[in-house]
Write a protein that holds these residues in place. Structure first.
Motif, mmCIF file in Angstrom:
data_model
loop_
_atom_site.group_PDB
_atom_site.id
_atom_site.type_symbol
_atom_site.label_atom_id
_atom_site.label_comp_id
_atom_site.label_asym_id
_atom_site.label_seq_id
_atom_site.Cartn_x
_atom_site.Cartn_y
_atom_site.Cartn_z
ATOM 1 N N SER A 1 0.917 -1.101 -0.088
ATOM 2 C CA SER A 1 -0.014 0.027 0.003
ATOM 3 C C SER A 1 0.730 1.185 0.020
ATOM 4 N N SER B 1 -2.046 -2.164 -3.566
ATOM 5 C CA SER B 1 -2.891 -1.104 -3.425
ATOM 6 C C SER B 1 -2.092 0.004 -3.477
ATOM 7 N N SER C 1 -4.865 -3.257 -7.200
ATOM 8 C CA SER C 1 -5.687 -1.974 -7.089
ATOM 9 C C SER C 1 -4.948 -1.011 -7.236
ATOM 10 N N GLY C 2 -5.004 -0.180 -8.299
ATOM 11 C CA GLY C 2 -4.256 1.247 -8.516
ATOM 12 C C GLY C 2 -3.682 1.430 -9.848
#
Length: 282
Positions: A199, A219, A276-277
């Motif tokens: 993240s 992420s 995700s990103g």
């Protein structure tokens, strides 16, 4: 009888508070502690283990390592086998610890070119000097901000739990980055990249593309700034988000979730996977 017991408890409590607050460390700031050890030929690693302190590493014309701690806590500088260890410990009970700012300066030989392991619990880390050449540099950052400048390292490893890392000019054969949370921003990078980002934001500006790049992002965001004349073959996949490249590609397939193609000779492999990103290549 009860009064005597109560009085004894009060005296004991005051003794403990006084002893923990003042023993070795003095009042509030704790003064300064110093330690040093010679870097003998058998030393192949300088190991730095510090927490809750702002640490500055300063290369100088010298043959030993000297550390100066300002603030509460204890300082250890010692030779341990083939390692030279610099370590700080903060006292468990200190009524003034929340208001003080601890600082640690570590002076090392400017011609030291072997290995260095740095474990930073929290606080900050900075290198002071024109440049540093090492065989291996390993950073294990729990929480805090790191600023590094002009490093030439055969093998670079970064393991970060949280915090922000800024690196200006890093040349390495292999760079491995494991970022749990936070931001990592590198300018003027040369070398292979193996990055695992759980993240956060991973940004790299490369002066030269001379090896492969592998990035796995759970992420967050990836910004990859490549030289205009970079030769690479790209395989990029995004489960949730977008991937885009400003380079003209000889494309085999392209959509918002996947981008495959080559630029130039396609010599160096770039493999990017995102759960995700967003990924921007420019």
């Amino acid at each position: 009888m009860k009064r005597i017991v109560i009085l004894l408890l009060i005296i004991t409590g005051l003794y403990i508070v006084f002893n923990e607050s003042f023993q070795f460390d003095g009042f509030m700031s704790g003064g300064s502690k110093e330690g040093r050890a010679t870097v003998s030929q058998k030393i192949d690693t300088i190991e730095i283990n510090v927490g809750s302190v702002h640490t500055t590493i300063i290369p100088e014309d010298r043959n030993d390592v000297e550390a100066v701690l300002t603030g509460n806590g204890s300082l250890i500088v010692k030779e341990d086998g083939n390692r030279l260890v610099v370590e700080t410990q903060k006292k468990m009970f200190n009524w003034f610890a929340f208001s003080e700012k601890r600082k640690l300066k570590i002076y090392i030989p400017e011609d030291y070119n072997r290995n260095m392991n740095i474990q930073l619990g929290s606080g900050g880390l900075a290198f002071s000097g024109d440049s540093m050449k090492l065989n291996k540099l390993s950073l294990d950052i729990g929480s805090g901000n790191v600023n590094l400048d002009h490093l030439e390292v055969a093998e670079f490893t970064h393991d970060g739990s949280s915090g922000n890392v800024e690196i200006d000019t890093l040349t390495t054969k292999t760079g491995t980055f494991d970022l749990s949370s936070g931001n990592l921003d590198i300018e003027h990078y040369t070398g292979a990249i193996h990055a695992d980002v759980s993240s956060g934001k991973f940004s790299v500006q490369m002066d030269k593309l001379n090896d492969s790049i592998e990035i796995d992002l759970s992420s967050g965001n990836v910004n990859l700034d490549l030289p205009d004349n970079a030769d690479f073959s790209l395989v990029g996949n995004v489960s949730s988000g977008n991937i885009q490249s400003e380079f003209p590609l000889t494309t085999t397939s392209s959509n918002k979730k996947s981008l495959k193609g080559t630029h130039g000779s396609g010599k160096h492999k770039i493999d990017i996977s995102v759960s995700s990103g967003d990924v921007d290549i420019f």
